[in-house]
Motif scaffolding. Structure first.
Motif, PDB file in Angstrom:
ATOM      1  N   ARG A 142       6.446   1.104  -4.585  1.00 35.05           N
ATOM      2  CA  ARG A 142       7.731   1.537  -5.066  1.00 35.05           C
ATOM      3  C   ARG A 142       8.106   2.794  -4.093  1.00 35.05           C
ATOM      4  N   LEU A 143       9.501   3.201  -4.561  1.00 38.04           N
ATOM      5  CA  LEU A 143       9.821   4.339  -3.753  1.00 38.04           C
ATOM      6  C   LEU A 143       9.578   5.648  -4.435  1.00 38.04           C
ATOM      7  N   SER A 144       9.125   6.639  -3.350  1.00 37.20           N
ATOM      8  CA  SER A 144       8.905   7.863  -4.276  1.00 37.20           C
ATOM      9  C   SER A 144       8.987   8.849  -3.210  1.00 37.20           C
ATOM     10  N   ARG A 145       9.137  10.167  -3.677  1.00 40.76           N
ATOM     11  CA  ARG A 145       9.297  11.326  -2.771  1.00 40.76           C
ATOM     12  C   ARG A 145       8.489  11.417  -1.488  1.00 40.76           C
ATOM     13  N   GLU A 146       7.171  11.079  -1.674  1.00 38.54           N
ATOM     14  CA  GLU A 146       6.089  11.075  -0.830  1.00 38.54           C
ATOM     15  C   GLU A 146       6.669   9.696   0.305  1.00 38.54           C
ATOM     16  N   ARG A 147       6.734   8.844  -0.108  1.00 35.86           N
ATOM     17  CA  ARG A 147       6.949   7.722   0.716  1.00 35.86           C
ATOM     18  C   ARG A 147       8.204   7.943   1.469  1.00 35.86           C
ATOM     19  N   ILE A 148       9.380   8.504   0.955  1.00 32.20           N
ATOM     20  CA  ILE A 148      10.412   8.874   1.689  1.00 32.20           C
ATOM     21  C   ILE A 148      10.328   9.750   2.706  1.00 32.20           C
ATOM     22  N   LEU A 149       9.552  10.854   2.350  1.00 35.97           N
ATOM     23  CA  LEU A 149       9.209  11.942   3.405  1.00 35.97           C
ATOM     24  C   LEU A 149       8.419  11.563   4.551  1.00 35.97           C
ATOM     25  N   GLU A 150       7.150  10.485   4.211  1.00 33.71           N
ATOM     26  CA  GLU A 150       6.646   9.902   5.385  1.00 33.71           C
ATOM     27  C   GLU A 150       7.229   9.209   6.231  1.00 33.71           C
ATOM     28  N   THR A 151       8.326   8.254   5.812  1.00 33.54           N
ATOM     29  CA  THR A 151       9.007   7.455   6.470  1.00 33.54           C
ATOM     30  C   THR A 151      10.002   8.309   7.446  1.00 33.54           C
ATOM     31  N   ALA A 152      10.804   9.423   6.767  1.00 26.20           N
ATOM     32  CA  ALA A 152      11.519  10.200   7.339  1.00 26.20           C
ATOM     33  C   ALA A 152      11.077  10.962   8.392  1.00 26.20           C
ATOM     34  N   THR A 153       9.594  11.496   8.149  1.00 26.36           N
ATOM     35  CA  THR A 153       9.038  12.111   9.286  1.00 26.36           C
ATOM     36  C   THR A 153       8.756  11.156  10.534  1.00 26.36           C
ATOM     37  N   GLY A 154       8.234   9.921  10.231  1.00 25.53           N
ATOM     38  CA  GLY A 154       8.044   8.931  11.198  1.00 25.53           C
ATOM     39  C   GLY A 154       9.333   8.935  12.064  1.00 25.53           C
ATOM     40  N   LEU A 155      10.585   8.658  11.458  1.00 24.86           N
ATOM     41  CA  LEU A 155      11.706   8.628  12.027  1.00 24.86           C
ATOM     42  C   LEU A 155      11.880   9.834  13.034  1.00 24.86           C
ATOM     43  N   VAL A 156      11.811  10.947  12.431  1.00 25.93           N
ATOM     44  CA  VAL A 156      11.853  12.150  13.125  1.00 25.93           C
ATOM     45  C   VAL A 156      10.824  12.607  14.497  1.00 25.93           C
ATOM     46  N   VAL A 157       9.710  12.036  14.088  1.00 23.81           N
ATOM     47  CA  VAL A 157       8.825  12.316  15.259  1.00 23.81           C
ATOM     48  C   VAL A 157       9.130  11.267  16.466  1.00 23.81           C
TER      49      VAL A 157
END
Lengths: 183, 183
Positions: A15-30
């Motif tokens: 399910r979607l969650s703040r943590e999962r969103i931040l993880e994926t966003a971090t991956g994108l930024v990296v």
DNA sequence: ACCTGAACACCGTTCAAGT
DNA sequence: ACCTGAACACCGTTCAAGT
């Protein structure tokens, strides 16, 4: 990573969650840098409709602030037993890396808790070195400004160290002057 | 300023030109900041179709680079008769203002001619102060990085001066060490 | 050859409509 | 009450069509 042309809610167990969103966003930024981060692309990456993100973050600014804060959180507090110049170097080197990825992460305007932790650590080092509160505060601003500029200009480590060394020399000399003025 | 819902080529006597575009763009940036500058808004302000701008600038990057360069151009070279620390202060204070408006204006990546002039002026001051070429170059990078960080953080003039003073102290002390090593 | 403006491929975010 | 997804108000830029 499995992705579909049209996001579907039923396919993935996670399910979607703040943590999962931040993880994926971090991956994108990296992978692609902060400028490549968009709400629409992030949603696509998560196999979700763009508007779903807004249930977890008020807007993009809040999401980026959370990313920046978690990057700053990962800056370790230096060993208090080391000489103060070494401590400052140990603090500002990872700070430079965090700012390089998230320019706003440690700015005085950043109101995240992590930026506060780094500032507290920096001020403690300067005060233990002998600066009074007012000068420690100004010195911290100067050190952070130099670090941010070095990040913006992508200075090499050697060049960053040179300037930091000269700035610390200058701060150290105010300590000697103060000590000399005291009987 | 007279403006129409639909741009018309015949109404205004003034023809489009690089200069006129840059003037209007500067006005927009001064009033609303760089983030408010868009090709579409600028075209609207000039009472012209957006695509007309592309006859004078290859793309938005080139236009912003031209704006940044002309801002850097307005930084005066300091009086060579003044003490070197005063000269450096006189150079970096307007540099800070230019960077505050156009963050990229003086970055090492900026390939405009004006950024080169400022760098040349800075290096000359440091070499006349007594630094050799290699150290002058590193010192200039450090001074500019500090100035850029101070601009990014919108440091007050007093706080900017404090940090600059300490950095100059540190650079000055390397001069004394060199002088002491010489017979 | 030159210029227009429609169109493309994106943005962040609002909000009416549906469940 | 919750979620969807169409829609709004923007971007920078390409390119076919017109003069």
């Amino acid at each position: 990573m499995a992705r579909q042309a049209t996001p579907a809610s039923g396919t993935s167990g996670e399910r979607l969650s703040r943590e999962r969103i931040l993880e994926t966003a971090t991956g994108l930024v990296v992978q692609h840098g902060l400028e490549a981060l968009s709400m629409r692309r992030l949603a696509h990456e998560l196999d979700v409709w763009p508007m779903s993100l807004y249930r977890y973050f008020r807007d993009k600014d809040e999401l980026v602030a959370a990313l920046a804060d978690s990057a700053a959180q990962r800056i370790p507090s230096p060993d208090a037993a080391a000489p103060w110049r070494e401590q400052m170097h140990a603090l500002l080197d990872p700070a430079r890396a965090a700012i390089e990825r998230y320019p706003s992460s440690l700015s005085p305007q950043a109101n995240g808790t992590a930026a506060g932790h780094v500032r507290t650590a920096g001020l403690a080092i300067l005060q233990r070195a002998g600066l009074d509160e007012a000068n420690a505060s100004r010195a911290w601003q100067a050190l952070l400004a130099y670090t941010a500029g070095a990040a913006a200009f992508s200075l090499t480590t050697a060049d960053f160290d040179y300037g930091l060394g000269r700035l610390l020399d200058g701060l150290e000399s105010t300590l000697r002057d103060t000590a000399a003025a005291r009987p």
